[in-house]
Design a protein around this motif. Structure first.
Motif, PDB file in Angstrom:
ATOM      1  N   PRO A  48       0.800  -1.231   0.000  1.00  0.00           N
ATOM      2  CA  PRO A  48       0.000   0.000   0.000  1.00  0.00           C
ATOM      3  C   PRO A  48       0.828   1.274   0.000  1.00  0.00           C
ATOM      4  CG  PRO A  48      -0.187  -1.162   2.104  1.00  0.00           C
ATOM      5  CD  PRO A  48       0.561  -2.066   1.184  1.00  0.00           C
ATOM      6  N   TRP A  49       2.128   1.157   0.254  1.00  0.00           N
ATOM      7  CA  TRP A  49       3.022   2.309   0.191  1.00  0.00           C
ATOM      8  C   TRP A  49       3.687   2.473  -1.187  1.00  0.00           C
ATOM      9  CZ3 TRP A  49       2.718  -0.940   4.388  1.00  0.00           C
ATOM     10  CH2 TRP A  49       2.430  -0.362   5.638  1.00  0.00           C
ATOM     11  N   SER A  50       3.319   1.644  -2.161  1.00  0.00           N
ATOM     12  CA  SER A  50       4.118   1.590  -3.389  1.00  0.00           C
ATOM     13  C   SER A  50       3.992   2.852  -4.249  1.00  0.00           C
ATOM     14  CB  SER A  50       3.773   0.343  -4.204  1.00  0.00           C
ATOM     15  OG  SER A  50       2.410   0.294  -4.536  1.00  0.00           O
ATOM     16  N   ASP A  51       2.865   3.551  -4.220  1.00  0.00           N
ATOM     17  CA  ASP A  51       2.794   4.829  -4.930  1.00  0.00           C
ATOM     18  C   ASP A  51       3.793   5.819  -4.336  1.00  0.00           C
ATOM     19  OD1 ASP A  51       0.828   4.098  -6.750  1.00  0.00           O
ATOM     20  OD2 ASP A  51      -0.818   4.774  -5.465  1.00  0.00           O
ATOM     21  N   GLU A  52       3.836   5.867  -3.007  1.00  0.00           N
ATOM     22  CA  GLU A  52       4.774   6.755  -2.314  1.00  0.00           C
ATOM     23  C   GLU A  52       6.216   6.398  -2.647  1.00  0.00           C
ATOM     24  OE1 GLU A  52       6.126   7.270   2.338  1.00  0.00           O
ATOM     25  OE2 GLU A  52       3.995   6.952   1.911  1.00  0.00           O
ATOM     26  N   THR A  53       6.517   5.103  -2.677  1.00  0.00           N
ATOM     27  CA  THR A  53       7.878   4.664  -3.006  1.00  0.00           C
ATOM     28  C   THR A  53       8.243   5.046  -4.432  1.00  0.00           C
ATOM     29  OG1 THR A  53       7.671   2.815  -1.460  1.00  0.00           O
ATOM     30  CG2 THR A  53       9.404   2.657  -3.116  1.00  0.00           C
TER      31      THR A  53
END
Length: 547
Positions: free
Chosen positions: A235-240
């Protein structure tokens, strides 16, 4: 058991130092089940592999699931036959790779008058479920009369019961399955560090070329050079992705899933049940978990940070009402909830079905929008090994080398060398003298249970249970520090053992009891020990507090 050759803190420093040496072929960002699977697969294919995780392994969605390895019978409604076939095969593979952690579980599915899924439709669906498993599940499903359902679940609602069915899936310990995969990656040569946050992705021209990493435990920064970076942050992959300067639109739609843990005696379920909520007809489960029952899950799109997701009082009320409907004598209230937890499923974004999380496919996607940055999105716990395989295939293509076969189905995960865990539990009980502790050690550690117990034999104080009503002994914590990269109290009491899930205070009292031991093992002074206890309190409030 021989003592570790390097003390845990020194070993962690050595791993951090190793990150700064020659470039890796692949750097995996994210230590959930997907990242762990990628690191294991890549290392087993001979790639120089590193993995960094900003908190602890499985500290996100991978320790907040339904704890099931399942074919996904409910996905049949949406026509996801390929996914069900794939998941059914993976269920069989994981039972072979980790028989101590992935164990068969029988489900009863009762059917009531007027239910959205009628008896004939359920029978047809479960026949297809068996077919997609190529009839190699534990057993084929069987149809049940109303009397047959109630013989298996006598406290179940009998009014308007028309019959049902019994079928098979598998249960797991999601956090320990992730940890076993991490440890297997290390055994295959991967360099792995938890509590190591990526603050920037390095670039060489337009291509991703590594990461800037901050040590969250002791400070300091390191630069990790890698020919390919894998974004496995769920769920953090956009941020990454944005850390690489990407301006792409969102590729992840987070669906919140909430589960409750309540005393099993209050519910009265004999085994596992698949049910349809009376509120809106969604599928939910009531699952056995030793002395407890797990009730879940919800499925809702909510604008919440993955770092702050938690259950709300509305989520709790929804699940309690559903459970009380089917188990009228339970009369559960929020006061009966021992623990409520929530995770975000990182679903592939789909505008067409954005209003209904249940309709969004659990298929995964592997993309490379930024050269050298491979991103894995979507999927589910059961199919993590397939996601990892596809991710490493993409890594090899990005490296410009021949794509080789994934070997991850060939060797057991750490602890997975037991032919028959149930027989081993008998031998362990004879040695240990405590059946509950013996079962815990075998189920959690597999063929390494004797090594864990050897710690207790050397240090009698570590034979003691951490909390009298739970089957976890101090020796497990020592093992977790020495061999399982446990560096904080939450690492130990939330994910290495589930004390935080199974006590009303979420392990706060246990944290204070074990802190002096952990401080000695990790070299904390009195100030650091006090800070770590405060940090634990904050961690469990963030994870288990109900909004």
């Amino acid at each position: 058991m021989p003592a570790p050759t390097t003390p845990p803190v020194a070993a962690r420093r050595a791993a951090l130092d190793a990150l700064t040496r020659e470039p890796f072929d692949v750097l995996v960002v994210g230590g959930g089940i997907t990242g762990a699977g990628v690191a294991r697969d890549a290392a087993m294919r001979g790639l120089r592999t590193a993995l960094v995780e900003k908190e602890d392994f499985a500290s996100g969605t991978s320790s907040r699931s339904s704890r099931l390895v399942h074919g996904g019978v409910r996905y049949l409604e949406h026509g996801d036959l390929r996914l069900v076939f794939e998941a059914s095969n993976e269920r069989r593979v994981l039972r072979r790779l980790a028989p101590h952690l992935v164990r068969p579980l029988a489900f009863t599915w009762p059917v009531y008058a007027g239910a959205r899924i009628a008896r004939w439709k359920l029978a047809a669906g479960l026949t297809l479920y068996d077919l997609l498993a190529t009839f190699r599940n534990v057993a084929r499903h069987e149809r049940l009369s109303a009397a047959g359902v109630l013989r298996r679940e006598p406290r179940l609602l009998s009014r308007d019961l028309r019959g049902g069915a019994r079928y098979w899936d598998a249960l797991t310990d999601d956090a320990r399955l992730t940890l076993a995969t991490v440890r297997s990656a290390i055994a295959s040569g991967a360099t792995v560090v938890n509590h190591a946050r990526v603050t920037a992705l390095l670039r060489e021209g337009s291509r991703a070329a590594g990461a800037q990493v901050v040590d969250e435990l002791d400070g300091g920064e390191v630069r990790v050079r890698a020919r390919v970076v894998v974004n496995a942050t769920g769920p953090w992959s956009d941020e990454t992705e944005r850390l690489a300067g990407a301006t792409t639109t969102s590729a992840v739609h987070g669906s919140k899933g909430v589960h409750l843990l309540v005393p099993r005696a209050r519910v009265g379920n004999e085994a596992a049940l698949t049910l349809l909520t009376p509120q809106d007809g969604r599928v939910f489960f009531v699952l056995p978990a030793g002395d407890f029952a797990v009730i879940g899950t919800t499925d809702s799109f909510e604008p919440v940070s993955p770092d702050e997701v938690r259950a709300s009082s509305g989520d709790v009320a929804y699940l309690i009402a559903a459970a009380n409907h089917f188990f009228p004598s339970a009369q559960l209230t929020q006061d009966d909830v021992i623990t409520a937890w929530a995770g975000l499923r990182p679903l592939v974004a789909s505008d067409a079905s954005a209003g209904d999380p249940g309709a969004v496919s659990r298929e995964h996607a592997v993309t490379e929008r930024v050269p050298g940055l491979v991103r894995i999105t979507g999927g589910k716990l059961t199919t993590y090994r397939v996601m990892a395989r596809d991710g490493v295939d993409a890594v090899q293509r990005s490296l410009g080398v021949r794509v080789t076969r994934s070997p991850t189905a060939d060797l057991p995960l750490a602890g997975g060398g037991l032919a028959d865990p149930l027989k081993v539990i008998g031998a362990a009980t004879t040695l240990i003298g405590d059946a509950a502790v013996a079962a815990r050690l075998v189920h959690a550690h597999g063929d390494q249970w004797r090594e864990v117990w050897a710690i207790a034999e050397r240090e009698p104080a570590l034979r003691e249970r951490i909390e009298p009503t739970r089957p976890y002994v101090m020796a497990e914590l020592r093992w977790a520090v020495d061999r399982e990269l446990g560096f904080t109290l939450a690492d130990l009491l939330v994910r290495r053992i589930p004390m935080a899930f199974e006590t009303q205070d979420h392990g706060r009292a246990a944290a204070r009891r074990v802190a002096p031991f952990v401080a000695q093992w990790l070299g904390w002074d009195s100030d650091r020990r006090a800070r770590e206890v405060e940090r634990y309190d904050a961690d469990v409030e963030r994870l288990f507090g109900i909004e």
